[in-house]
Design an enzyme around this catalytic site. Structure first.
Site, PDB file in Angstrom:
ATOM      1  N   ASP A 321       0.880  -1.160   0.000  1.00 15.48           N
ATOM      2  CA  ASP A 321       0.000   0.000   0.000  1.00 15.48           C
ATOM      3  C   ASP A 321       0.926   1.221   0.000  1.00 15.48           C
ATOM      4  O   ASP A 321       2.110   1.133   0.334  1.00 15.48           O
ATOM      5  CB  ASP A 321      -0.946  -0.013   1.205  1.00 15.48           C
TER       6      ASP A 321
HETATM    7  C1  BGC Z   1      -4.901   3.427   0.003  1.00 19.62           C
HETATM    8  C2  BGC Z   1      -4.979   2.407  -1.103  1.00 19.62           C
HETATM    9  C3  BGC Z   1      -4.845   3.091  -2.431  1.00 19.62           C
HETATM   10  C4  BGC Z   1      -3.530   3.843  -2.447  1.00 19.62           C
HETATM   11  C5  BGC Z   1      -3.263   4.551  -3.753  1.00 19.62           C
HETATM   12  C6  BGC Z   1      -3.678   4.320  -0.109  1.00 19.62           C
HETATM   13  O1  BGC Z   1      -3.759   5.406   0.750  1.00 19.62           O
HETATM   14  O2  BGC Z   1      -4.883   2.773   1.249  1.00 19.62           O
HETATM   15  O3  BGC Z   1      -6.189   1.711  -1.024  1.00 19.62           O
HETATM   16  O4  BGC Z   1      -4.927   2.169  -3.460  1.00 19.62           O
HETATM   17  O5  BGC Z   1      -3.542   4.813  -1.418  1.00 19.62           O
HETATM   18  O6  BGC Z   1      -4.080   5.637  -3.911  1.00 19.62           O
END
Ligand code: BGC
Length: 811
Positions: A321
């Site tokens: 993530d």
């Molecule tokens: C989120 C993810 C997301 C990623 C990219 C993170 O803050 O937890 O679910 O895909 O950002 O935007």
């Protein structure tokens, strides 16, 4: 005077100079740490030619005039990958392990980054003609920036219904169709991987991101998630199933340590991911921010290699993530192949570790191989000419149809469907400002959202002007509060405009002139913070008064009142559900939400949605509420960018720094049904405008599966669809296990009145196993099980005992 003035001027200039220096240093730091780092590459000045050899046409990616194995799409992906890998320098390989920073995420225009708003990219290798591959959010549809500088064109994507609504359809075919449409937008806007679906368990109603997830049940999450992956990936683009694993809260998310038993991990939190991997083999899995039992998931070889790959057979790549984990080297060694969005710190750490021998080339190759396989398999690789013009009209139709199928009718006392000639008085600000979906990375930049008012008008219904005018006046008076925050601001400040309380006069007038009242309840939450109990899970005082006053006044006038819940997660219903005549849980149905609600209210669509989670009487009734953050503390982005400070044990804050999953496997209805606890609406519940009868249930136990056949008949007067839920229970169990557990589900086609259909479902015998902590493996208890077919976990229509005699061989 002059001197004083001069002095002030000098001081001001000094402050200004100081601020400028700070800004320059800050800017330089941000740029080098998060925006521009990694290997410097130049684009060759010659184009890639299309050549023909022995009648085979290929793109001469490295411009050497001959067909190299990696350019040859006729040979196996393994051979192509190995060939390409052998051509990369060690530095180029390390460069691919991390993303290229947050430029595209911040929509910064850069000639090399073609899709503003994409969350991340995989680094290209220009000299070998390896293109840049784009990753973009998210679970309710593609999230990219809709307008670009120097372009008149717009790049709006479709806001599909939220994941929770899609799970409420219990219809895997429909979800696959939605996925197909979503994936088509990914392809046609020139992206390669959609960062979706979210498959975490809705452990507690307060998790701010529950709208991105499917259910409190892993089987439902798993099969709906697999259908979504198959639908999206049928376009030749990838998915990233997230967030692996046990990411069930936002509070303290960058370092929260989930303390959970192996049994709960296997049976509840991993199970949905396991089903998705086995049923759909997604291109990628996204590891989560949190730790599990002391180790960041992105640094856990046990989770990412032993379980995900060796046990389940996952063949794709694992991506972190965004900014997740603390140790880039440990991540690669654990099997977390791609670090997003990538930072200078990670780039340096990987290079140094490789130079010092702490990170072997073997480990680097393992991850790079997986990345190359994804890139070689992408449509970008064959230079797909994306149109930037997906069929948004057709996707709006799919959105509307899927939204109405996932809305759940909770109560209906002879009020719905409407006759069609009624005049409707709308109350509640969200009737006019309908909420399409949640906030954060799960939000979509859609071109429009159909409000309930518009939807009803489109359906030819008459809207009472008194309450509509009152809303407009209220909006004018509170102009600032009605400005929808966008981007990062929306994350920490979801759009919740102030409620409007109608004056007694207005109420009387509306009850005199209109035939029916609709009160809409709205909620808006998402990434960035968990929800709280007061004024969120519970209705606010104003909202309660609104429902009370409107229903009383309308009832006195001999008229009906209904409530539409435009929410992304569970809201308390037990204390007020007696007041209105009908309650429709509309969820957040995407950009066509208002039309979809109108389809149900008007009877164009007969509701067939069923709850994918329990609606409890009290929040505290959830076993998980004993260990869940209750204060909705927003996340700290600084933790993401600079790392989470490791605290001594004694200073750790429960439910923020760590969360003990003391309820174990007793999540949702597994807890409520085992404890026989009163609920407001049970798991699986949902009404229809018609009636169904379940009969002639037959079960046949084979070696590896139990086949269930059941006849469903529409005994009412309106065409409709019904969901069949198969639970298992083990009355004489010698271990602790839930009262019942969902083992299979299916949905009938649209049945005409009087028609019946035979539904065949199969329950793998291995699915009756439990995770034995003692043996650290799955165990099957032999003996009598009862298979129960029902329309909710509390409404079992037919049940039959089955003998599972010999312990089966379980993988
Ligand atoms: C989120 C993810 C997301 C990623 C990219 C993170 O803050 O937890 O679910 O895909 O950002 O935007």
């Amino acid at each position: 005077m002059n001197r004083t003035f001069k002095r002030i001027l000098i001081i001001l200039l000094a402050i200004l100079g100081f601020l400028l220096i700070i800004a320059l240093i800050g800017g330089f730091y941000i740029n080098s740490a998060f925006l521009s780092f990694g290997l410097t590459q130049t684009q060759p000045d010659t184009e890639i030619d299309i050549l023909t050899t022995g009648g085979f046409q290929f793109r001469d990616l490295n411009r050497n005039g001959v067909l190299d194995p990696y350019e040859d799409s006729r040979i196996s992906m393994e051979e192509r990958t190995e060939d390409l890998l052998s051509r990369l320098t060690l530095e180029e390989k390390i460069n691919m392990l991390k993303g290229s920073g947050i430029k595209s995420l911040l929509s910064m225009e850069d000639p090399d980054l073609l899709v503003p708003g994409a969350a991340g990219t995989i680094e290209p290798v220009h000299r070998l003609g390896i293109p840049r591959v784009y990753l973009a959010d998210g679970p309710a549809g593609l999230r990219i920036t809709p307008v670009r500088k120097e372009s008149d064109k717009t790049y709006y994507a479709t806001a599909f219904p939220i994941a929770t609504l899609l799970a409420s359809t219990w219809n895997v075919d429909l979800v696959q169709d939605v996925g197909r449409a979503m994936g088509n937008e990914v392809l046609e806007y020139g992206l390669d991987v959609l960062l979706a679906p979210g498959a975490n368990i809705q452990r507690n109603p307060l998790c701010g991101r529950n709208f991105e997830y499917y259910s409190e049940d892993p089987l439902l999450s798993g099969y709906i998630g697999a259908a979504m992956v198959n639908g999206i990936e049928s376009n030749g683009v990838g998915t990233s199933v997230k967030h692996f694993v046990a990411n069930n809260q936002e509070s303290g998310r960058y370092g929260n340590d989930v303390i959970v038993s192996q049994r709960a991990l296997r049976e509840i939190y991993l199970k949905g991911f396991e089903i998705i991997v086995k049923e759909s083999q997604p291109w990628t899995i996204m590891s989560s921010y949190n730790k599990v039992n002391g180790t960041y998931t992105s640094q856990s070889r046990r989770l990412l290699t032993d379980i995900l790959r060796d046990e389940w057979g996952f063949e794709g790549l694992v991506v972190t993530d965004w900014f997740g984990g603390s140790d880039a080297v440990a991540q690669i060694q654990a099997g977390n192949d791609l670090l997003q969005p990538g930072t200078r710190k990670q780039w340096k750490a990987l290079k140094e570790a490789s130079e010092e021998g702490a990170l072997s080339e073997g480990d680097i190759n393992t991850s790079v191989r997986r990345i190359l396989k994804l890139v070689l398999g992408s449509r970008k690789m064959d230079n797909y000419a994306f149109t930037n013009a997906p069929d948004l009209k057709n996707h709006a139709r799919i959105t509307r149809e899927s939204a109405s199928e996932g809305m759940v009718l909770l109560k209906n006392e002879q009020v719905l469907p409407l006759q069609g000639s009624e005049k409707i008085a709308l109350f509640g600000v969200t009737s006019f400002e309908f909420i399409a979906g949640g906030t954060g990375s799960g939000d979509v930049n859609e071109a429009y959202t159909v409000s309930l008012q518009e939807g009803l008008k489109n359906a030819g219904l008459d809207i009472d002007q008194n309450t509509a005018d009152a809303f407009e006046a209220h909006k004018k008076k509170n102009r600032d509060a009605f400005v929808k925050p966008e981007g990062f601001e929306a994350m920490t400040n979801p759009y919740n405009p102030p409620q409007l309380i109608p004056s007694p006069d207005l109420l009387q007038k509306a009850a005199g002139e209109a035939d029916i009242a609709i009160v809409t309840l709205g909620r808006n939450a998402g990434e960035g913070a968990d929800r709280v109990e007061k004024d969120d899970f519970l209705l606010s005082k104003t909202e309660k008064e609104l429902i009370q006053n409107v229903s009383e006044t309308f009832h006195k006038a001999g008229k009906k009142c209904l409530v539409v819940m435009n929410v992304g997660g569970v809201v308390e219903t037990a204390s007020w559900k007696v007041l209105p005549d009908a309650i429709l849980l509309a969820w957040q149905g995407g950009q066509e939400g208002g039309n979809a609600v109108a389809d149900i209210l008007s009877g164009k669509v007969n509701p067939s949605g069923k709850l994918p989670m329990t609606f409890p009487v009290h929040l505290a009734d959830h076993a998980s509420s004993a260990n869940f953050p209750m204060d909705g503390e927003p996340i700290r982005f600084t933790d993401a960018m600079f790392g989470v400070e490791e605290k001594p044990e004694s200073e750790k804050i429960p439910n923020t720094d760590f969360t003990k999953y003391e309820e174990g496997i007793y999540v949702g209805y597994r807890h409520f049904d085992t404890q026989n606890k009163e609920v407001s609406y049970p798991f699986g519940y949902g009404l229809s405008y018609t009636d169904f009868n379940f009969s002639v249930m037959e079960v046949a136990v084979n070696d590896s599966s139990i086949d269930v056949g059941i006849t469903v008949k529409n005994t009412g007067e309106i065409p409709g669809k019904e969901v069949i839920q198969i639970y298992s229970s083990k009355p004489d169990t010698s271990i602790e296990r839930p009262r019942r557990e969902l083992r299979a589900f299916g949905k009938t086609p649209l049945l005409q009145p009087g028609d019946s259909t035979r539904i065949h479902l199969s329950v793998p015998v291995s699915e009756l196993s439990y995770w034995s902590e003692k043996k650290s493996g799955w165990e099957l208890e032999p003996g009598t099980y009862v298979l129960e077919a029902g329309t909710s976990s509390r409404d079992i229509k037919v049940s039959l005992p089955v003998e599972v005699r010999m312990p089966q061989k379980v993988q």
